[in-house]
Design an enzyme around this catalytic site. Sequence first.
Site, PDB file in Angstrom:
ATOM      1  N   GLU A 107       0.873  -1.173   0.000  1.00 49.41           N
ATOM      2  CA  GLU A 107       0.000   0.000   0.000  1.00 49.41           C
ATOM      3  C   GLU A 107       0.908   1.220   0.000  1.00 49.41           C
ATOM      4  OE1 GLU A 107      -2.922   2.606   2.775  1.00 49.41           O
ATOM      5  OE2 GLU A 107      -2.921   0.446   3.171  1.00 49.41           O
ATOM      6  N   CYS A 157      -2.216   8.907   2.704  1.00 46.27           N
ATOM      7  CA  CYS A 157      -2.071   8.449   1.324  1.00 46.27           C
ATOM      8  C   CYS A 157      -3.308   8.763   0.500  1.00 46.27           C
ATOM      9  CB  CYS A 157      -1.765   6.953   1.280  1.00 46.27           C
ATOM     10  SG  CYS A 157      -2.991   5.930   2.138  1.00 46.27           S
TER      11      CYS A 157
END
Length: 466
Positions: free
Chosen positions: A232, A266
């Site tokens: 990720e 993010c």
Amino acid sequence: MPNLISTISPSTNQVIFRRDGFTIPQLQKVGQAATKAFHNFRSMPFVERRRIVMKALELIQERKGQLGEELTIQMGRPIAYGTKEIETLQKRADYLLKIADDSLKPTAGCPEAGFQRWIEKDPIGPTLIIFAWNFPYLIIANSLIPALLAGNSVILKPSPQTPLVAERLAEIFHEAGLPENVLQVVHSGDPDTLRALSQLEDVRQVVFTGSTQGGRMLRESTANRFLPLSLELGGNDPAYVRQDANLRYVAEQLVDGAVFNAGQSCCAIERIYVHAEIHDAFVEELQKELAQYKLGDPFDKTVNIGPVVSRTAQQSINAQIEDAVAKGAVNATPVNSSFVNPPIEGNYVVPTILTNTNHSMAVMKEETFGPVIPVMKVGSDEEAVRWMNDSDYGLTASIWTNNLEDGKTLLKQLEAGTVFINRCDYPNPDLAWTGWKNSGMGHSLGPRAFDSFLKLKSYHIREQQG
């Protein structure tokens, strides 16, 4: 001799913790212990593994005040939001516990007279979880809980910025009854040691949340092994405000999505495309909203924007702002007394609205990871989608409109793992969290949250010979 790893306060730039980094021989011993623990833990009945996890979660919630305060100390998030991440962890855990039985039970093959066929789901083995500092408890929940429920042993490698998070979790899970060495913590602060950790023979899987550069390094370091790797990584998440949007509501949501946690997410909003018909009115709403925010000491309960994580991050974010202004962007940040002369000892970045931006500017093409809101005027839906997809990243994207059917049509054209209408910056537990392009590889959460922590074994039995 082990190297010393220092944790620097984002608020004061003073050392707040020191940890000994692990040597290669120490890492090898950790791996061996993880393998030995795994062989016993995988045989523990699922109901007992679940009991331990549920007890640990109970202890985490009981201590959320302490854990939240420690987050503020380590990574600078305002204390007003200290327990929010811990509470959200429980929501994710509740979903994972809810689907665990169905996710782990065997799957029957198609019936056929004279044969028995089924698929069993075995734990994959010692799992290395490397996690970032910005939302450490949420990041860990995505992988630690399904890994343990499935019967894997786990090695946690925290960011040097948040060493206490991994240590507290290890303490709590052991207090809840987790057997020795099923969950171990290692500290590492240099890429060479991280490579060695990922290359340990005993490690059977690597789960990483962090920078795209770090993910690329891990993929290269494990390339000689057929090792499952879940990544990720970064994002440069766009939003498009159509001419039919509720401007006040959208401004509230997008400012929050851009500057919460000082923009260090993010899936934070990193660029906004606004239809030309409502561009100027929308910028005014952005300014009104941002003017209500307060930048400052994260231990002040009235503050909602604290420092960014480091001097390096501060310099990088400010460099993107300067690059944009030098190329013609307009700094449209509203007047706000807290934005003037923030404490110089901390890594404070003034939350900044930029207008007249374009894709020649780094702030529109690169991950900023800071409280910057660049706005670009577009003339049509088609132009907005083209610019939204003009990125090496593909984590999330959002459309803001009162016409849901048009919005859904646009969503299908966006190159991102999670797409929203009238929402942003929210990984839902029952939906897959996955990045496209340079935003990652693999997935977490959602109905297949356990897949990464299992290997399939097919049983095919003829009931009689001859």
